[in-house]
Design an enzyme around this catalytic site. Sequence first.
Site, mmCIF file in Angstrom:
data_model
loop_
_atom_site.group_PDB
_atom_site.id
_atom_site.type_symbol
_atom_site.label_atom_id
_atom_site.label_comp_id
_atom_site.label_asym_id
_atom_site.label_seq_id
_atom_site.Cartn_x
_atom_site.Cartn_y
_atom_site.Cartn_z
ATOM 1 N N ILE A 470 -19.853 -23.778 -8.882
ATOM 2 C CA ILE A 470 -20.452 -22.803 -9.789
ATOM 3 C C ILE A 470 -19.381 -21.955 -10.475
ATOM 4 C CG2 ILE A 470 -22.635 -22.739 -8.546
ATOM 5 C CD1 ILE A 470 -21.733 -20.178 -7.183
ATOM 6 N N ARG A 633 -6.866 -18.684 6.068
ATOM 7 C CA ARG A 633 -5.924 -19.526 5.321
ATOM 8 C C ARG A 633 -6.347 -19.596 3.853
ATOM 9 N NH1 ARG A 633 -5.059 -25.956 6.661
ATOM 10 N NH2 ARG A 633 -3.000 -26.244 5.713
ATOM 11 N N ILE A 634 -5.440 -19.319 2.962
ATOM 12 C CA ILE A 634 -5.735 -19.346 1.530
ATOM 13 C C ILE A 634 -5.364 -20.736 0.998
ATOM 14 C CG2 ILE A 634 -5.307 -18.284 -0.710
ATOM 15 C CD1 ILE A 634 -6.725 -16.490 1.357
ATOM 16 N N PRO A 637 -3.948 -19.931 -3.875
ATOM 17 C CA PRO A 637 -3.849 -18.512 -4.264
ATOM 18 C C PRO A 637 -4.339 -18.235 -5.679
ATOM 19 C CG PRO A 637 -1.855 -19.223 -3.132
ATOM 20 C CD PRO A 637 -2.673 -20.467 -3.373
ATOM 21 N N LYS A 638 -4.209 -19.213 -6.566
ATOM 22 C CA LYS A 638 -4.609 -18.994 -7.960
ATOM 23 C C LYS A 638 -6.122 -18.895 -8.092
ATOM 24 C CE LYS A 638 -3.558 -20.698 -12.618
ATOM 25 N NZ LYS A 638 -2.824 -21.733 -13.395
ATOM 26 N N GLN A 643 -11.299 -15.552 -7.731
ATOM 27 C CA GLN A 643 -12.556 -15.172 -7.100
ATOM 28 C C GLN A 643 -12.592 -13.685 -6.772
ATOM 29 O OE1 GLN A 643 -15.609 -17.059 -6.250
ATOM 30 N NE2 GLN A 643 -14.561 -17.783 -8.055
ATOM 31 N N LYS A 706 -11.666 -18.818 5.303
ATOM 32 C CA LYS A 706 -12.833 -17.947 5.209
ATOM 33 C C LYS A 706 -13.216 -17.856 3.736
ATOM 34 C CE LYS A 706 -11.602 -15.053 9.217
ATOM 35 N NZ LYS A 706 -11.343 -13.659 9.678
ATOM 36 N N GLU A 710 -17.672 -13.795 -2.017
ATOM 37 C CA GLU A 710 -18.414 -12.538 -1.928
ATOM 38 C C GLU A 710 -17.551 -11.321 -1.616
ATOM 39 O OE1 GLU A 710 -22.382 -14.763 -1.683
ATOM 40 O OE2 GLU A 710 -20.381 -15.239 -0.992
#
Length: 743
Positions: A470, A633-634, A637-638, A643, A706, A710
């Site tokens: 989305i 854990r990312i 990063p971009k 988000q 994670k 939101e």
Amino acid sequence: MTPYIGKSISRVDGVAKVTGKAKYAAEYFAPDMLYGWVISSAIAKGKITRIHTEAALQLPGVVQVFTHENRPSLAWFDVNYKDQDAPPGSPFRPLRDATILYSGQPITLVVAETLEVARFAATLVQVDYEEDDHETALEHNLHRAREPKSGVASLLKSPPPKPRGDFEKAFEAAPFQTTGQHIHSVEHHNPMEMFASTVVYEKDGKLTIYDKTQGAPNSQMYVSQVFNMPFSDVRVISPYVGGAFGSGLRPQYQLFLAVLAARELKRSVRVSLTRQQMFTFGHRPATVQNVSLGATADGTIDAIRHDAIGETSRFEDYFEIVVNWAGMLYPAPHVKFTYNLVPLDTFTPLDMRAPGGVTGVPALEMEVDELAHKLGMDPIELRLKNYTERDMNEDLPYSSKELRECFRQGAERFGWASRNPEPRSMRNGHTLVGWGMATGIWDATQGPARAEAVLTVNGKLRVTSATADIGTGTYTIMTQIAADTLGMPIEDVIFRLGDSNMPLAPIEGGSWTAATVGSAVKVACEALGKKLFKMAQKMKDSPFADAKWEDVWFSDAHILLKTNPYAAVSLLEIVGQNGGRAVSETATSLPNMLEQRKYARAVHSAAFVEVEVDEDFGTVRVTRAVTAVAGGRILNPKTARSQIIGGMVWGISKALEEESVMDHQFGRFMNHNLAEYHVAVNADIQDLDVIFVDETDTIVNPLGVKGLGEIGIVGMPAAVANAVFHATGKRIRSLPITLDKLL
């Protein structure tokens, strides 16, 4: 080969979107296609006494006008079929009968050879009503509040936790107290792409449906159940979604109407909603909340009470987690939480980015800020004084929680140490300057999902799962996970989604897609890797003949021995031994509930905001903001930063601008357009900064990620409101904070 996970990879679907190659639900065509135009109810409650369709039907090009009087008989009108995101109650059934349940309800579908004819013909249809008195104002009906119906709680929506201790006694004894009533207005999602369904009617009666949805399998299940069709006869495709934010979790009424018309007329049909009609289904519900905090002189919060009353429709009990957050953030021994609903003559509310969290957390965090002011404590100091490593609602330790570092790093980046705590003490010329902060929290969850991984004969890795994107970057992060798992160059990996024919995945929402579908992609690629390894072992003169799975690794499209990197076989060479056929594996990822149930799992943030308030006019401008996030854990990063920035922008918009205004005399939203439904635009947004705090979590899912969709919005409204208080000395507890409230 350098890992792709953790790298800032540009969106793999970006070129298709900016060049127009990406097609959306209303952009697919079929031969001999018809167009539907929806007519909406002009009253909020009552019944239709007559629909005058004669003039419309006489117009050349009009094929049919569907109403409750001539629609086909469907089992769905009598049996309570539900979709994946349906709350308890009876789902809305368009054209079921003459009853009007809310203003804007779809009551007629005009179908014509062209969209223009259908639209004009709709103006010729006249409707007679018998109108009843309606109730649409939450604040006028608080006396009717009741507990949600049984069965409302689910895996993702827990009821309020039971009281602990004795709140009334502890609050009465507390030397420092704060109590506030918080009002939250209705909001509507308003994604750029409006809802549409293009139903292609095949010769054998099967349907191929291009739908605006956050879950193609959910729309497929809905159509199959409602129209009593085999799953194999219904295919739903939704490769691109122009924003949704929760509005696409449930199938919307244009899907039902388009399928009904296509099956009856045995022709392909498209039904699109207008921007005004985007205000005729789910929304973020209005709430009235009361929050009370009691603390000792040293800042220890002993007593917390959070009561909320939300709105719902007359026919379903929509439920949000509004009051539970205090028990997850603060370890007070005396707490009491209640959540009740008032049924109104409106459509059922719908999940909207951080549902419940961005409603309940701001009310809580504004009162924590008020308590800090009364205590004369720094707001961060008060939060650290009441810091907990456990979710007190469940009495479980967090699987990971780096919120302290969010406070520290965010404050350092923002320059919080230079804040003068006295309200109205900071200025920039004629404007008052305020600095505010707040905590954010959101669940970190994982569900079951399936994915397929295929190594093609030309050495490309194709991975599929019936999830959605989305706008969150799902295409990109899944490509990165697949590339890393099988050691493939990212340009040789193709991830596909948005098709009910693909392996099953849940609706995309709740910030769980990265964890849920990402884990499925990982296990599917691992299963494919094991299959390729076994095939490599059988090759002539294989260097892996005596090796075990643990002895090899994948890199640069090769399988290599860990002890001897020169002992390698290319994946292209392996698939070449498969008789000209691709090699594939499908796998299911399930959460490790035995381990996860021992822990509370959440993503945390700290938001810092600077505002400037015009002293004469009361206008508020957010000049800069920083959000520090502990999100495991990312993956990228971009896209992750994107988000969080998006959530911050929406949080600013929610705090200062966004509300759907209803004229309760008519029970209808009046600002049902983007001219009057105010959202933040470029001129409203200044300097936004994001920090990702290092956090390792081996419990939440195999990837340690994670969700971030939101958490970016949850803390922002309170941070803005707290900054406004610091600037002006006025505590505004009714969102949005418009200039009239400050004046």
